[in-house]
Design a protein around this motif. Structure first.
Motif, PDB file in Angstrom:
ATOM      1  N   ALA A 213       0.804  -1.073   0.425  1.00 58.10           N
ATOM      2  CA  ALA A 213      -0.132  -0.083  -0.115  1.00 58.10           C
ATOM      3  C   ALA A 213       1.064   0.921  -0.138  1.00 58.10           C
ATOM      4  O   ALA A 213       1.089   1.885  -0.861  1.00 58.10           O
ATOM      5  N   GLY A 216       2.063   2.074  -3.949  1.00 56.36           N
ATOM      6  CA  GLY A 216       1.266   2.201  -4.357  1.00 56.36           C
ATOM      7  C   GLY A 216       1.128   1.362  -5.496  1.00 56.36           C
ATOM      8  O   GLY A 216       0.324   1.540  -6.260  1.00 56.36           O
ATOM      9  N   TRP A 218      -0.773  -1.409  -4.397  1.00 55.03           N
ATOM     10  CA  TRP A 218      -2.471  -1.546  -4.911  1.00 55.03           C
ATOM     11  C   TRP A 218      -3.784  -0.919  -5.827  1.00 55.03           C
ATOM     12  O   TRP A 218      -3.895  -1.553  -6.757  1.00 55.03           O
ATOM     13  N   ASP A 219      -2.819   0.384  -5.745  1.00 53.95           N
ATOM     14  CA  ASP A 219      -3.524   1.555  -6.883  1.00 53.95           C
ATOM     15  C   ASP A 219      -3.468   0.986  -8.269  1.00 53.95           C
ATOM     16  O   ASP A 219      -4.391   1.709  -8.789  1.00 53.95           O
ATOM     17  N   ILE A 220      -2.730   0.157  -8.177  1.00 50.67           N
ATOM     18  CA  ILE A 220      -1.450   0.309  -9.420  1.00 50.67           C
ATOM     19  C   ILE A 220      -2.408  -1.249 -10.413  1.00 50.67           C
ATOM     20  O   ILE A 220      -2.926  -1.850 -11.171  1.00 50.67           O
ATOM     21  N   PRO A 223      -7.375  -0.197  -9.149  1.00 54.78           N
ATOM     22  CA  PRO A 223      -7.614   0.633  -9.263  1.00 54.78           C
ATOM     23  C   PRO A 223      -9.151   0.818  -8.417  1.00 54.78           C
ATOM     24  O   PRO A 223      -9.935  -0.024  -8.614  1.00 54.78           O
ATOM     25  N   GLY A 224      -8.302   1.680  -7.629  1.00 54.16           N
ATOM     26  CA  GLY A 224     -10.384   2.381  -7.011  1.00 54.16           C
ATOM     27  C   GLY A 224     -10.219   1.362  -5.402  1.00 54.16           C
ATOM     28  O   GLY A 224     -11.040   0.820  -4.784  1.00 54.16           O
ATOM     29  N   LEU A 225      -9.328   0.375  -5.876  1.00 54.74           N
ATOM     30  CA  LEU A 225     -10.086  -0.636  -3.785  1.00 54.74           C
ATOM     31  C   LEU A 225      -9.313   0.464  -2.693  1.00 54.74           C
ATOM     32  O   LEU A 225      -8.337   1.352  -2.807  1.00 54.74           O
ATOM     33  N   ARG A 226     -10.171   0.367  -1.537  1.00 50.77           N
ATOM     34  CA  ARG A 226     -10.026   1.199  -0.903  1.00 50.77           C
ATOM     35  C   ARG A 226      -9.362   0.196   0.821  1.00 50.77           C
ATOM     36  O   ARG A 226     -10.546  -0.422   0.840  1.00 50.77           O
ATOM     37  N   SER A 268     -14.423  -1.631  -0.271  1.00 47.48           N
ATOM     38  CA  SER A 268     -13.640  -0.878  -1.803  1.00 47.48           C
ATOM     39  C   SER A 268     -15.406  -1.628  -2.674  1.00 47.48           C
ATOM     40  O   SER A 268     -16.430  -2.420  -1.985  1.00 47.48           O
TER      41      SER A 268
END
Ligand code: CTP
Length: 401
Positions: A213, A216, A218-220, A223-226, A268
């Motif tokens: 996390a 970065g 997970w963001d890649i 996408p949109g994972l909270r 999410s």
């Protein structure tokens, strides 16, 4: 023995990779990887050990030895990227080993130890693996390492957190440019899934998931994972349960990692959750576990937190219908202590409750085999679950009535 065998064939054999790293760190290692300079298939064919099964992949010049106690040794041929030439002087190692080691991920994984008798125990460390091990540093061997194999981003983070090392500055820079360059997005679902599965199967997966996390990743990947407080709390609880009480848990058949994946996705949006299932090309059974885990949580909290399912037999009846992995996930995801307690009591105790009397006993007592026996056994089990019957004598008396 393997070293002697290699020497008698005029080959050299080495243990390589993770095992060397783990021996030097004094850590337990599960796999044993051997590289031979010479053809690994010929080497394996010459091995004639009792109680040892050999499997070969002639095409890749690799194979494995599988011992009767389950231990496995993978044997590979040192990859020669350049032409071979005979060595005039006997040396501990030659170019083929060096090239084999050079295509590996991190310096600490690119060391070898000779197991051939004439040089037994000699450490071969061309790239400063020992130095980096002492510095607790994870360093790639060359600048294209992540480009060659982007799964190394996740491997690197996993190893960093497992060993409590740190990624060296240039390596971290290369890792970031691999992320920015979109290379992870190009990985196949299967490869990505295998890497995440390994990470979530770590003894303590939380630090690696957190580091992913931070960097970065997970963001890649999704996408949109909270990932908020609930996800973090659920992951932490899963780790704690698996570390402390797993001895009594049912066999999750290797699916535990799905509970971590569900935890990661818990906050999410549904579209993001489905995108994860698709991206990882999960098998139908795995998808079912994920969907049931995420979709069924609220209903399970209602059902198991109220006053309708109170008796042990009722809790058993409810939870036996679902995968134990889903139950495990719910027990960690819920904030309602009564729900958690009921699920954990099922997972550590109730699920394996059986009556003393077996089907065979009932047949001997004169019952005819078939559904009738199944029904009686299930009634007996319910009474055992509720502790209405505790001894064999009580069960026999109950049957006779
Ligand atoms: N390797 C690599 N690049 C990868 C995967 C593996 O270079 N993407 C190399 C590393 O040298 C590693 C070896 O192959 O040591 C064996 O891989 P594996 O068994 O997956 O890893 P281990 O290092 O043994 O780690 P673990 O303890 O997690 O099994």
């Amino acid at each position: 023995y393997l070293g002697k065998e290699a020497q008698s064939l005029g080959m050299k054999a080495y243990i390589v990779g993770g095992i060397v790293r783990d021996i030097m760190l004094g850590r337990e290692s599960l796999d044993l990887d051997v590289v031979v300079e010479g053809n690994a298939v010929d080497f394996l064919k010459s091995i004639n050990q009792e109680g040892c099964h050999i499997s070969l992949h002639e095409r890749y010049k690799t194979g494995s030895l599988i011992f009767s106690d389950g231990m496995k040794v993978d044997v590979a041929t040192a990859r020669r990227e350049f032409y071979e030439y005979p060595l005039a002087q006997p040396r501990v190692s030659s170019d083929s080993l060096k090239h084999d080691l050079y295509r590996r991920d991190f310096t600490i994984n690119a060391m070898a130890v000779s197991i051939t008798p004439d040089s037994w125990g000699t450490l071969i460390d061309y790239f400063g693996g020992r130095r980096d091990l002492n510095k607790k540093t994870l360093k790639v061997l060359h600048n294209l390492s992540f480009v060659e194999d982007p799964t190394r981003v996740i491997r690197g983070i996993r190893l960093e957190q497992r060993l409590n090392f740190h990624l060296e500055d240039n390596t971290l820079r290369l890792l970031h440019s691999c992320l920015k360059g979109g290379l992870l997005a190009r990985l196949s679902g299967y490869r990505l899934r295998s890497e995440l599965e390994l990470t979530m199967q770590e003894k303590a997966p939380f630090p690696a998931l957190k580091r992913m996390a931070e960097l970065g990743v997970w963001d890649i990947l999704f996408p949109g994972l909270r990932i908020g407080k609930t996800a973090v709390r659920t992951i932490r609880r899963l780790s704690a349960f698996l570390a402390r009480i797993s001895r009594d848990f049912p066999d999750f058949r290797g699916y535990e990692w799905l509970a971590f994946l569900a935890a990661l996705a818990i906050e999410s949006h549904e579209t993001v959750q489905f995108a994860i299932l698709d991206r990882l090309s999960l098998a139908p059974r795995e998808r079912d576990i994920m969907v049931q885990s995420l979709d069924g949580l609220r209903a399970a909290e209602q059902d198991l937190g109220g006053r309708t399912l109170v008796k042990n037999s009722e809790i058993y009846g409810y939870l036996r219908e679902i995968s134990p992995v889903t139950a495990l996930f719910w027990s960690a995801a819920t904030e309602r202590w009564r729900v958690r307690r009921r699920i954990l009591s099922y997972l550590t105790r109730l699920y394996r409750t059986k009556s003393h009397l077996t089907g065979r006993d009932l047949i001997e007592m004169g019952y005819r085999g078939g559904p009738q026996i199944g029904e009686i056994l299930s009634q007996l089990r319910d009474r055992c679950l509720n502790e209405e019957l505790t001894t064999l004598e009580e069960e026999v008396a109950w049957i006779k009535n």
